[in-house]
Design a protein around this motif. Structure first.
Motif, PDB file in Angstrom:
ATOM      1  N   SER A  98       0.832  -1.206   0.000  1.00 53.53           N
ATOM      2  CA  SER A  98       0.000   0.000   0.000  1.00 53.53           C
ATOM      3  C   SER A  98       0.869   1.260   0.000  1.00 53.53           C
ATOM      4  O   SER A  98       0.603   2.217  -0.729  1.00 53.53           O
ATOM      5  N   GLY A  99       1.914   1.244   0.843  1.00 55.15           N
ATOM      6  CA  GLY A  99       2.835   2.381   0.878  1.00 55.15           C
ATOM      7  C   GLY A  99       3.572   2.560  -0.439  1.00 55.15           C
ATOM      8  O   GLY A  99       3.781   3.686  -0.906  1.00 55.15           O
ATOM      9  N   LYS A 145       2.499   1.644  -3.395  1.00 58.40           N
ATOM     10  CA  LYS A 145       1.533   2.181  -4.366  1.00 58.40           C
ATOM     11  C   LYS A 145       1.339   3.683  -4.166  1.00 58.40           C
ATOM     12  O   LYS A 145       1.319   4.456  -5.129  1.00 58.40           O
ATOM     13  N   SER A 146       1.213   4.118  -2.899  1.00 52.30           N
ATOM     14  CA  SER A 146       1.048   5.552  -2.617  1.00 52.30           C
ATOM     15  C   SER A 146       2.277   6.334  -3.065  1.00 52.30           C
ATOM     16  O   SER A 146       2.172   7.444  -3.598  1.00 52.30           O
ATOM     17  N   PHE A 147       3.457   5.728  -2.823  1.00 49.41           N
ATOM     18  CA  PHE A 147       4.690   6.413  -3.211  1.00 49.41           C
ATOM     19  C   PHE A 147       4.763   6.569  -4.731  1.00 49.41           C
ATOM     20  O   PHE A 147       5.124   7.640  -5.244  1.00 49.41           O
ATOM     21  N   ASP A 177       2.226   6.617  -6.838  1.00 49.22           N
ATOM     22  CA  ASP A 177       1.220   7.614  -7.240  1.00 49.22           C
ATOM     23  C   ASP A 177       1.731   9.026  -6.993  1.00 49.22           C
ATOM     24  O   ASP A 177       1.566   9.925  -7.833  1.00 49.22           O
ATOM     25  N   HIS A 178       2.330   9.239  -5.823  1.00 48.66           N
ATOM     26  CA  HIS A 178       2.863  10.568  -5.507  1.00 48.66           C
ATOM     27  C   HIS A 178       4.013  10.929  -6.446  1.00 48.66           C
ATOM     28  O   HIS A 178       4.164  12.080  -6.860  1.00 48.66           O
ATOM     29  N   GLN A 217       2.519  12.074  -9.613  1.00 43.37           N
ATOM     30  CA  GLN A 217       1.945  13.418  -9.441  1.00 43.37           C
ATOM     31  C   GLN A 217       3.038  14.479  -9.482  1.00 43.37           C
ATOM     32  O   GLN A 217       2.901  15.510 -10.147  1.00 43.37           O
ATOM     33  N   VAL A 229       1.020  -2.057  -8.176  1.00 43.72           N
ATOM     34  CA  VAL A 229       1.271  -0.671  -7.756  1.00 43.72           C
ATOM     35  C   VAL A 229       1.124   0.299  -8.925  1.00 43.72           C
ATOM     36  O   VAL A 229       1.437   1.471  -8.805  1.00 43.72           O
ATOM     37  N   LYS A 286       7.794  14.849   5.948  1.00 50.29           N
ATOM     38  CA  LYS A 286       6.725  15.678   5.381  1.00 50.29           C
ATOM     39  C   LYS A 286       7.174  17.129   5.264  1.00 50.29           C
ATOM     40  O   LYS A 286       6.894  17.810   4.278  1.00 50.29           O
ATOM     41  N   GLU A 310      -0.895  21.059  -4.243  1.00 46.65           N
ATOM     42  CA  GLU A 310      -1.921  20.384  -3.452  1.00 46.65           C
ATOM     43  C   GLU A 310      -2.967  21.382  -2.963  1.00 46.65           C
ATOM     44  O   GLU A 310      -4.165  21.078  -2.915  1.00 46.65           O
TER      45      GLU A 310
END
Length: 635
Positions: free
Chosen positions: A28-29, A31-33, A35-36, A39, A100, A219, A238
């Motif tokens: 999951s992490g 995949k998020s990475f 996607d980010h 972006q 992913v 962050k 964002e």
């Protein structure tokens, strides 16, 4: 079942749960990475596109290919013609990559250069790293299950022996004490035996707190500019998306893009430490300006650009804020002893527009602002651009349009009267050039001139306008009138242009005596030595010089005796409500008196009302120009 077998079974169950949780969270992490990452890459492509205006798409494709690691990259132009395609190989981890979405092609429209980019970032390193980590975790878990079982069984056995001994002794003592004191045996309690478990829980809490703290640090690195402490470009992107989603197109506002134009020079001459100090000072000025503005936000977009968003404010209402900002920059310029501080482009914050298009529009506004006085600002609206057929022009499109104008001499001339305040005064008509594009539509003059400056074509445009004016005067026998021609600061400081202009005016010396060349005060101050040479040459030919946009620079009148112009034209900002502004009237009286002592005539532009005209007559301005006096007409 033996104790060792029970411990082993429990450890295996916990290990399976841990591994399932680890792989689920990790995937999951991951995949998020990814996607980010996509972006961010889309934003980076738009950023490259903005800075690549005017260049060939093939070079843009090569830049992307050489800068980033792709499995697939395809760039096509507006006609869907391939201008650069690359295909490396198939992804070596198809199942995981599919999960992913690392093998999913992504498409981006780079509007500033009118290109479509299809890409697939290479995730081999990331997925390979994930597989290595997974194998390591699996082996480590098996090792810990085996070793942990053996150690736990030994420790458990030893702890059980010691606990049994302590409990037996405690029970014996408690029973003996109860019997001796004749107390109820049911009332006695055993001492605590789980302090080690509490200690482990506390250590686990501290571990989780440390990890959360590190996450917050990451962050901060991703979304905060370390130099100024402001939110960065990622945060702005964002914010734009979140604001659009939250307001659903029902809100409005104004976006200021402020560019620190002196950064490169300061870094080169004084070092990066001084450059950082300069940026921080500009950031402080911008922060002070929005401190009491409800809902306002400030971002640092890149090395030299800041974005200020002010919600629920119209363009017109924001101009007072822009004027105050220019004043603060002027004050800082004097203290820092630099040529300028920053220029600002102002646009409507229309959330239904793509962010890249919004920033491109602001970039055009900054280009126009740079052609005005120091630390200036300029408003560029979508309506103005659309009305003039200029929306969506990138650097490459502007270059083609400017070349077309030069090649086909697509320039038309208008004139606007400068009315004298007495009949015996002889003033002139200012020539206003209008340019037509390949579609036969008139382009926005301010944007056209600004882009010609940016693309280093302004000298050719100045020559074209001068030739057109001379031709019109000769063909229409207008030798009894005088005409003012605007020249860019780039031209008057160019040696080859000055040589050409002198030779060209000598060919039509009778017409040259009827010409007045208008140059901005800011342009003359950029290089005083070259400006004096230009004015002396113009005077030798018999022509005259007018300093336009006068009074907004911080060095007004400083070089008057050296420059010796024939006219000065007060900046249009002095004309607004001049009849009610006693301070402006007093200041203008002083400048007019000084100018008249040096035989220089003073003109006022932007005169829109009868009251303004009457006030200028009272303070002895020599001539007025504006829509109240007369609108532009054909020559």
């Amino acid at each position: 079942m033996s104790t060792v077998a029970k411990i082993l079974a429990k450890n295996i169950v916990f290990a399976i749960i841990f591994l399932l949780g680890f792989f689920t969270l990790s995937l999951s992490g991951l995949k998020s990475f990814v996607d980010h990452q996509h972006q961010q890459h889309r934003v980076q492509i738009q950023s490259h596109a903005l800075s690549f205006q005017g260049q060939k798409l093939e070079l843009f494709s090569k830049l992307l290919h050489s800068t980033y690691d792709y499995d697939i990259l395809a760039v096509v132009d507006q006609q869907n013609q391939d201008v650069g395609s690359y295909s490396k190989r198939e992804i070596s981890h198809p199942t995981l990559a599919s999960w992913v979405q690392a093998d999913k092609p992504h498409r981006v429209t780079a509007k500033p250069i009118a290109a479509k980019v299809t890409y697939q970032l290479s995730q081999d390193k990331l997925i390979g790293w994930f597989n290595t980590l997974s194998i390591f975790i699996l082996v480590f878990t098996i090792f810990m299950v085996v070793v942990g079982t053996l150690l736990t069984s030994q420790l458990t056995a030893r702890a059980n022996r010691k606990a049994s001994e302590k409990i037996s002794k405690a029970i014996a003592d408690e029973i003996k004490q109860a019997i001796d004191n004749k107390e109820d045996i049911e009332q006695f309690q055993l001492p605590g035996a789980f302090d080690q478990v509490n200690t482990m829980i506390q250590q686990l809490k501290e571990f989780i707190t440390t990890k959360l703290s590190k996450t917050e640090e990451l962050k901060q690195t991703a979304y905060v500019d370390p130099l100024t402490g402001l939110s960065n470009r990622n945060s702005f992107a964002e914010f734009f998306t979140a604001y659009a989603k939250h307001t659903r197109g029902s809100s409005f506002g104004v976006l200021f893009i402020t560019r620190c134009t002196e950064l490169q020079i300061i870094n080169k001459v004084h070092g990066y430490q001084e450059g950082d100090r300069y940026l921080c000072q500009v950031a402080n000025i911008l922060q002070r300006q929005i401190k009491n503005v409800e809902g306002a936000s400030l971002f640092r977009l890149n090395g030299s650009d800041f974005a200020t968003f002010i919600p629920n404010v119209t363009i017109k209402a924001s101009q007072s804020y822009a004027d105050e900002l220019t004043g603060l920059f002027n004050e800082y310029q004097v203290l820092a002893d630099i040529d300028s501080v920053a220029y600002t482009g102002i646009v409507n914050f229309e959330i239904n527009r793509p962010l890249g298009e919004l920033l491109a529009l602001a970039d055009t506004a900054i280009s126009i602002a740079e052609t005005k006085h120091k630390n200036s600002w300029y408003v560029q609206s979508y309506e103005d651009m659309e009305d003039n057929g200029a929306i969506g022009y990138g650097g490459q499109s502007w270059g083609k349009e400017i070349d077309y104008v030069i090649e086909h001499q697509n320039v038309s001339l208008l004139t606007q009267l400068i009315q004298p305040n007495a009949r015996n005064n002889k003033i002139y008509h200012e020539v206003l050039a209008r340019f037509t594009n390949t579609s036969g539509e008139q382009m926005p003059t301010a944007s056209f001139i600004a882009m010609a400056e940016k693309l280093d074509k302004i000298i050719l445009i100045d020559r074209l306008v001068i030739e057109k004016v001379l031709s019109e005067i000769r063909n229409k026998n207008l030798t009894e009138q005088s005409f003012g021609i605007n020249l860019s600061s780039r031209s008057i400081h160019d040696e080859h242009f000055i040589i050409w202009l002198e030779r060209r005016l000598l060919k039509d010396k009778d017409i040259a005596a009827r010409l007045i060349f208008e140059v901005s005060e800011y342009g003359l101050q950029q290089n005083v030595k070259d400006s004096i040479y230009f004015i002396n040459m113009v005077h030798r030919i018999g022509a005259k010089v007018c300093v336009e946009h006068f009074g907004v620079g911080i060095t007004s009148f400083k070089f008057f005796r050296e420059l010796s112009p024939d006219f000065i034209k007060m900046d249009g900002s002095y004309s607004r409500d001049i009849e009610n502004d006693k301070n402006n009237q007093y200041f203008l009286r002083l400048m007019i008196d000084l100018a008249h002592r040096m035989s220089i005539k003073v003109l006022a532009e932007g005169v829109e009302t009868q009251e303004e005209k009457h006030t200028f007559d009272e303070i002895l301005v020599d001539g007025c120009q504006g829509y109240y006096i007369g609108k532009p007409e054909g020559i």
